[in-house]
Design a protein around this motif. Structure first.
Motif, PDB file in Angstrom:
ATOM      1  N   GLU A   7       7.427  -0.680   4.765  1.00  0.00           N
ATOM      2  CA  GLU A   7       6.320  -1.540   4.366  1.00  0.00           C
ATOM      3  C   GLU A   7       5.562  -2.094   5.563  1.00  0.00           C
ATOM      4  O   GLU A   7       5.566  -3.297   5.838  1.00  0.00           O
ATOM      5  N   SER A  17      11.973  -1.939   3.668  1.00  0.00           N
ATOM      6  CA  SER A  17      11.736  -0.636   3.053  1.00  0.00           C
ATOM      7  C   SER A  17      12.289  -0.609   1.639  1.00  0.00           C
ATOM      8  O   SER A  17      13.117  -1.439   1.254  1.00  0.00           O
ATOM      9  N   VAL A  28       9.986   4.077   1.645  1.00  0.00           N
ATOM     10  CA  VAL A  28       8.687   3.569   2.067  1.00  0.00           C
ATOM     11  C   VAL A  28       8.905   2.383   2.999  1.00  0.00           C
ATOM     12  O   VAL A  28       9.532   1.388   2.614  1.00  0.00           O
ATOM     13  N   ARG A  48      -0.749   4.207   0.801  1.00  0.00           N
ATOM     14  CA  ARG A  48      -2.042   3.671   0.360  1.00  0.00           C
ATOM     15  C   ARG A  48      -3.104   4.771   0.373  1.00  0.00           C
ATOM     16  O   ARG A  48      -3.930   4.863  -0.546  1.00  0.00           O
ATOM     17  N   SER A  95       1.641  -1.306   7.817  1.00  0.00           N
ATOM     18  CA  SER A  95       0.297  -0.777   7.578  1.00  0.00           C
ATOM     19  C   SER A  95      -0.050   0.515   8.316  1.00  0.00           C
ATOM     20  O   SER A  95      -0.809   1.335   7.786  1.00  0.00           O
ATOM     21  N   THR A 152       5.238   5.358   5.740  1.00  0.00           N
ATOM     22  CA  THR A 152       4.776   3.978   5.801  1.00  0.00           C
ATOM     23  C   THR A 152       3.939   3.636   4.572  1.00  0.00           C
ATOM     24  O   THR A 152       3.384   4.511   3.900  1.00  0.00           O
ATOM     25  N   GLU A 153       3.845   2.344   4.310  1.00  0.00           N
ATOM     26  CA  GLU A 153       2.993   1.878   3.212  1.00  0.00           C
ATOM     27  C   GLU A 153       1.541   2.287   3.454  1.00  0.00           C
ATOM     28  O   GLU A 153       0.803   2.570   2.510  1.00  0.00           O
TER      29      GLU A 153
END
Length: 226
Positions: free
Chosen positions: A63, A33, A61, A85, A65, A80-81
């Motif tokens: 990292e 993170s 964050v 996104r 998906s 979360t990443e």
């Protein structure tokens, strides 16, 4: 005393397993993170901080998906990443990100991590009590029924936590001047964004309430408050 031994062992096992899981999660978060740094999101987070009367709302964050938010047992808030996104792609707004942060702050404020530890140990204890009883009443299916009952109870308790965190988030978002619009709009599109089937399991076995139920509760709370 001997009759209580299986129950005590189940409670002890639950506490050890929870402690191990919490330590493992902390290691993962620490190693995967970073602190959230975004010039467009920072003013949004500052408004949440001002509404709470604190200097800042630190967000990290994680990292990975999957699209999710997380309130860690140590009180840290993570996105979360995968969520970030969606934000960078313009599919989730800054205000909707704020609603996720506010929700996770609700989990922290209500002490849900500690409560879930208690719920988890209670679930193990309930299973330890039910297995021998149902095993005698319903041979072969007793273990399965005991697991089903304890899982349903855990889901009910988890749904309660989610409604409480939603309520906290609604109050915070209103106080910060965002209103509940971002919270509702995110729930309206979250299943589509995450690919989560709304009816993959009975509602009473889902750890999170259905989006429609959460939206109804948010609107009901806002109407009552106003």
């Amino acid at each position: 005393m001997l009759r209580l031994l299986p129950l005590l062992l189940a409670i002890g096992y639950g506490l050890v397993l929870w402690s191990f899981s919490a330590r493992n999660l902390k290691r993962q978060l620490d190693s995967r993170s970073r602190r959230l740094r975004d010039s467009h999101l920072q003013p949004i987070l500052d408004r949440l901080a001002a509404a709470m009367g604190v200097a800042e709302v630190p967000v990290h964050v994680y990292e990975v998906s999957p699209v999710n938010g997380l309130a860690a047992p140590d009180g840290r808030v993570f996105l979360t990443e995968g969520f970030m996104r969606l934000y960078r792609d313009g599919r989730v707004s800054a205000e909707e990100i704020a609603s996720v942060v506010a929700h996770e702050l609700g989990h922290v404020a209500h002490g849900h991590a500690r409560r879930r530890m208690i719920d988890f140990t209670g679930q193990n204890a309930l299973r330890a009590v039910l297995v021998p009883v149902l095993g005698r009443l319903v041979p072969f299916a007793g273990v399965w029924l005991a697991g089903l009952i304890s899982t349903a109870l855990a889901a009910r308790l988890s749904q309660r936590d989610e409604f409480e965190a939603d309520e906290f988030a609604s109050a915070l978002l209103i106080k910060a001047g965002f209103g509940t619009g971002p919270q509702i709009s995110l729930f309206e599109k979250l299943d589509r964004l995450t690919g989560s089937p709304g009816a993959a399991a009975p509602a009473w076995l889902l750890t999170h309430p259905a989006a429609e139920a959460r939206i109804r509760a948010i609107r009901s709370n806002e109407a009552r408050w106003r």
